[in-house]
Design an enzyme around this catalytic site. Structure first.
Site, PDB file in Angstrom:
ATOM      1  N   GLU A 173       0.799  -1.227   0.000  1.00  0.00           N
ATOM      2  CA  GLU A 173       0.000   0.000   0.000  1.00  0.00           C
ATOM      3  C   GLU A 173       0.833   1.279   0.000  1.00  0.00           C
ATOM      4  O   GLU A 173       0.822   2.054   0.978  1.00  0.00           O
ATOM      5  CB  GLU A 173      -0.949   0.004   1.205  1.00  0.00           C
ATOM      6  N   GLU A 356      -5.408  -8.559   1.028  1.00  0.00           N
ATOM      7  CA  GLU A 356      -6.048  -8.179   2.295  1.00  0.00           C
ATOM      8  C   GLU A 356      -7.523  -7.910   2.046  1.00  0.00           C
ATOM      9  O   GLU A 356      -7.891  -7.269   1.053  1.00  0.00           O
ATOM     10  CB  GLU A 356      -5.456  -6.884   2.885  1.00  0.00           C
TER      11      GLU A 356
END
Ligand code: IFM
Length: 453
Positions: A173, A356
């Protein structure tokens, strides 16, 4: 004991196929603790700054995973997953001069060996936000040299871990590292500047590209890719202005990371930035950044809604009367399916892993059990959302729940729990929540189906 119904998917779903990989994920700073045996990092500093972490906590002990990893490996194995996604702490495996910290490196080697004995594939993330503080003191991700330091670190890890790793992710991320960390300052290191956010993003992408070359050379048998988070942007109304605003937000928050990787350019919204806010792109950078990847990791939690306005042409709208998690994030599984379909049609993506997905809930332990009904519904609906995307032709090859266990949720501290496994932070006792049992049940069913074939 409460009976828990397993998550269910159609029998003929590709997710029920034994080559679809199910897993659970964690990250070093969020679970490891044992800060004494690693270098200080930007999150240690951020936690020590009053007012930055909601409950005033830090990562010094976290889930004490460094001392309890054997028990945690058993826990992972007991779920029946194919994959464990973990991250390596840069400052645990390297000393400040770039030499190896043997104690730290050997910890990961032992952990990976224990997972291999149990036939669990490992996805290793090289950077899940815990930048060594000495690098931040030199400018951190604002300094191009950090990208080269990251390449060196990646090379050493690849050399040391050898064939134990199934897949490497360079970064987790980069949106969070760059935007939350350098642009709005709610994450470490807490800077607040648009030009710094954009510069950090560029150096992170450069670091990714440089590390890809090291991984190809020193871990030729492992898969290599990156993990990006996406919060798809929806217009607040049917107006053309809001539709345009949503596209701008999508470009600024999502495509800013994906487009350079896939197409070697930043999205058009870069033209709205003042020249001094744009990152400095040196000749050859985009060639490095577009290094071919074996997979794209996608993290999905929620969608966002925007209307026209604000300096860059979009502003957030909080809509009422929709279901939300304890993070106040809207629960919207349809947006997950749409995201996967849209990204796959707009870009020539490599295979996708959902690296995720999960939900924070106000978990309550009662009579030794945690019946996390909201998380159960969330995960069930999001598994179906992945199934639907695959049915529509998207190439998704795995799904990893966030998270294996409750852990340090960054600026929220320990108050927000994302685990399938409940952690009592006073005793460090781990207890399977109902969601863990439902996941276990799904994986057992898949195993049985596989044996019947
Ligand atoms: O806990 C984080 C994780 O570290 C990165 N992705 C989002 C999760 C939930 O906020």
């Amino acid at each position: 004991m409460t009976h828990v119904t397993p998550f269910t998917l159609p029998r003929d779903s590709r997710l029920m196929n034994k080559d679809f990989l199910f897993g659970v994920a964690t990250a070093s700073f969020q679970i490891e603790g044992d800060y004494q045996h690693r270098l200080p990092n930007i999150w240690d500093t951020f936690c020590a700054t009053p007012g930055k972490i909601a409950d005033g906590s830090d990562g010094k002990v976290a889930c004490d995973h460094i001392n309890r990893w054997r028990e945690d490996v058993q826990l992972i194995a007991s779920l029946g997953v194919d994959v464990y996604r973990l991250s390596i702490s840069w400052g645990r495996v390297l000393n400040q001069d770039g030499s190896i910290n043997r104690l730290g490196m050997d910890f990961y080697i032992a952990l990976l060996d224990a997972l291999r004995v149990r036939n669990i594939k490992v996805f290793v993330t090289l950077y899940h936000w815990d930048l060594p503080q000495h690098l931040e003191d030199n400018g951190g991700w604002l300094n191009r040299d950090t990208a080269h330091a990251f390449a060196h670190y990646s090379r050493v890890v690849a050399q040391e871990l050898g064939n134990r790793v199934y897949a490497y992710s360079t970064l987790n991320e980069p949106f969070c590292s760059a935007y939350l960390g350098y642009e709005v300052g709610v994450h470490a290191p807490g800077h607040q500047s648009r030009s710094q956010g954009r510069t950090a993003a560029h150096h992170l992408l450069l670091a990714h590209g440089l590390a890809m070359a090291e991984l190809r050379r020193f871990a030729p048998h492992a898969k290599a890719g990156i993990v990006l988070n996406f919060s798809p942007a929806y217009p607040h109304s049917d107006s053309a202005e809001d539709a345009y605003a949503a596209r701008q937000a999508h470009e600024y928050h999502n495509l800013w990371y994906l487009m350079p990787l896939m197409q070697g350019r930043y999205p058009e919204i870069i033209d709205r930035l003042a020249p001094q806010e744009r990152p400095e792109i040196q000749p050859g950078d985009m060639d490095i950044i577009t290094a071919e990847m074996d997979y794209l990791g996608i993290n999905y939690y929620t969608r966002n809604v925007y209307r026209a306005g604000g300096e860059l042409g979009f502003e957030d709208v909080r809509i009422d009367n929709v279901p939300r998690t304890a993070m106040d994030w809207e629960i919207c599984p349809d947006a997950f399916t749409e995201l996967l379909k849209d990204l796959s049609s707009e870009f020539a993506l490599p295979p996708i892993y959902i690296t995720e997905n999960g939900a924070a809930e106000e978990d309550v332990m009662q009579d030794g059990e945690v019946h996390d009904t909201m998380r159960l519904a969330y995960l069930q609906s999001h598994l179906l959302a992945v199934h639907q995307a695959i049915e529509a032709g998207v190439d998704v090859q795995g799904y990893f729940a966030w998270s294996l266990m409750d852990n340090f949720e960054w600026a929220e501290g320990y108050r927000k729990r994302f685990g399938l496994v409940y952690v009592d932070y006073l005793t460090q006792q781990r207890t399977l929540k109902s969601s863990a049992k439902a996941y276990q049940g799904l994986l057992a069913q898949r195993q049985t189906l596989g044996q019947q074939e």
